[in-house]
Design an enzyme around this catalytic site. Structure first.
Site, PDB file in Angstrom:
ATOM      1  CE  LYS A  50      58.067   5.132   2.319  1.00  0.00           C
ATOM      2  NZ  LYS A  50      58.922   4.341   1.430  1.00  0.00           N
ATOM      3  NE  ARG A 149      63.085   0.599  -3.562  1.00  0.00           N
ATOM      4  CZ  ARG A 149      62.376   0.667  -2.442  1.00  0.00           C
ATOM      5  NH1 ARG A 149      61.099   0.323  -2.439  1.00  0.00           N
ATOM      6  NH2 ARG A 149      62.944   1.044  -1.319  1.00  0.00           N
ATOM      7  CE1 TYR A 271      26.640  -1.604  -9.732  1.00  0.00           C
ATOM      8  CE2 TYR A 271      28.098  -1.119  -7.887  1.00  0.00           C
ATOM      9  CZ  TYR A 271      27.182  -0.695  -8.840  1.00  0.00           C
ATOM     10  OH  TYR A 271      26.808   0.611  -8.896  1.00  0.00           O
TER      11      TYR A 271
END
Length: 380
Positions: A50, A149, A271
């Protein structure tokens, strides 16, 4: 994997304009399958491909796994199964973990895919499709043994046991569940889920049983049943973080140095200027960032490697770039042909994951498409 040189001739690299090179060892993937298959005795060792084989490319990986002996494959979605069918033999069985969504049963039979039925609604949909087809149709049934699940509840299973006609036309090829704590061998949840699977399966039509994915295989023969379905372990991820990883690493990610500069005391990097130099430092900017799937959270404690040199990541990871400290590296080896290991012999996928506060699964599946990918063949 062989320890490859860190300096790559630009003329010898198929994509000299790419910021990083992702090497995927098909031989290591096959070797991992062989090792897992040997551990599981008489149980069928399937292969989970998958998420595009965990980001490594199902088109390239699945045929290698089939050649190694896998003839049962698992994917998550129907579309993944449809794509996979073109890259494995007609003999290969492909199971779709999420089962048939409304309106899709014909696509399953049209592409010779087997659904994993997770709910009473999916069972009813597949039963109706079998009735229209005029013949029984194969399916796997998933039961929820405690993970909350996917899968049928105990009440659902009792309903099916009380009315066998609800499964009319469905050829049950597998009854399966999934362990929630397999990577923690001492967890009592493992034995609890095993017992629940046996109890629930006894109320359903007789069929082979499956419980274990990658980590579950290492819990021992009591958890192998009739089929195991490794995924992460095929791609070299550790099955138990508390023990040495017995699997072969399958990827190496090397990023190009785009620019080298010297900064002085007090100069900030990246940053937010979250890192500042305490004195003169030599730094390098790499052509890899979070848009490539190199996770932004990996900056804290993360590093690259160049041979024996550990190169700490400085400041925040940007969309397309990452800055590292190369102060200890001889200047002679730092130029535009130099590539440093972001994932490699000294820094595994699991190491990168720990720095990013996540798991190796996320690191692998996040690796982006901007890399030049090189598939290292199986050994002759």
């Amino acid at each position: 994997m062989p320890d490859l040189p860190s300096t790559l001739p630009t003329s010898g690299w198929a994509a000299p304009g790419a910021g990083a090179l992702l090497e995927i060892s098909l031989g290591a993937i096959a070797a991992n399958y062989d090792m897992l298959n040997a551990r599981t005795g008489s149980a069928i060792c399937a292969a989970v491909v998958k998420a595009d084989a965990y980001g490594l490319g199902a088109r390239q990986v699945a045929p290698v796994l089939e050649q190694a002996g896998a003839n049962v494959f698992f994917v998550a979605h129907l579309e993944e199964g449809v794509r996979l069918r073109a890259h494995v033999s007609p003999r290969a069985r492909i199971l779709v973990l999420h089962g048939p969504m409304p309106g899709t049963p014909r696509d399953f039979t049209g592409h010779d895919l087997c659904p994993v039925l997770n709910s009473m609604e999916q069972i009813a949909d597949w039963r109706a499709h079998a009735r229209r087809a005029g013949s029984p149709l194969p399916a796997a049934i998933q039961v929820d043994t405690g993970m909350s699940r996917f899968g049928l509840s105990l009440v659902d299973v009792e309903t099916l046991a009380a009315d066998p006609a609800l499964l009319a036309g469905i050829g049950t090829r597998l009854v399966m569940s999934h362990l929630a704590c397999a990577d923690t061998p001492t967890s009592p949840a493992n034995a609890m889920q095993r017992a629940r699977l046996l109890d629930m399966a006894a109320r359903l039509p007789e069929a082979p049983l499956a419980l274990s994915a990658s980590s579950g295989i290492f819990l021992g023969p009591d958890y192998h049943f009739d089929l195991v379905r490794p995924g992460a372990a095929l791609y070299g991820l550790t099955p138990d973080a508390a023990r040495p990883n017995p699997l072969h690493p399958t990827v190496r990610l090397r990023a190009r140095i785009v620019q080298v500069r010297t900064i002085g005391a007090g100069d900030g990097v990246g940053y937010g200027l979250t890192w500042r130099a305490s004195g003169p430092r030599r730094i390098a900017t790499l052509g890899i960032g979070y848009a490539d799937g190199f996770l932004r959270h990996g900056a804290d404690g993360g590093c690259a490697w160049l041979g024996e040199y550990r190169l700490p990541i400085l400041g925040r990871i940007s969309m397309d770039s990452t800055t590292i400290d190369v102060s200890d590296v001889p200047d002679a080896v730092l130029d535009a042909t130099t590539h440093v290991d972001m994932i490699g012999p000294r820094h595994s996928v699991d190491d990168v994951a720990r720095c990013a506060g996540t798991i190796g699964y996320e690191v692998l599946t996040a690796l982006g498409s901007r890399f030049h990918r090189a598939y290292l063949p199986q050994a002759a």
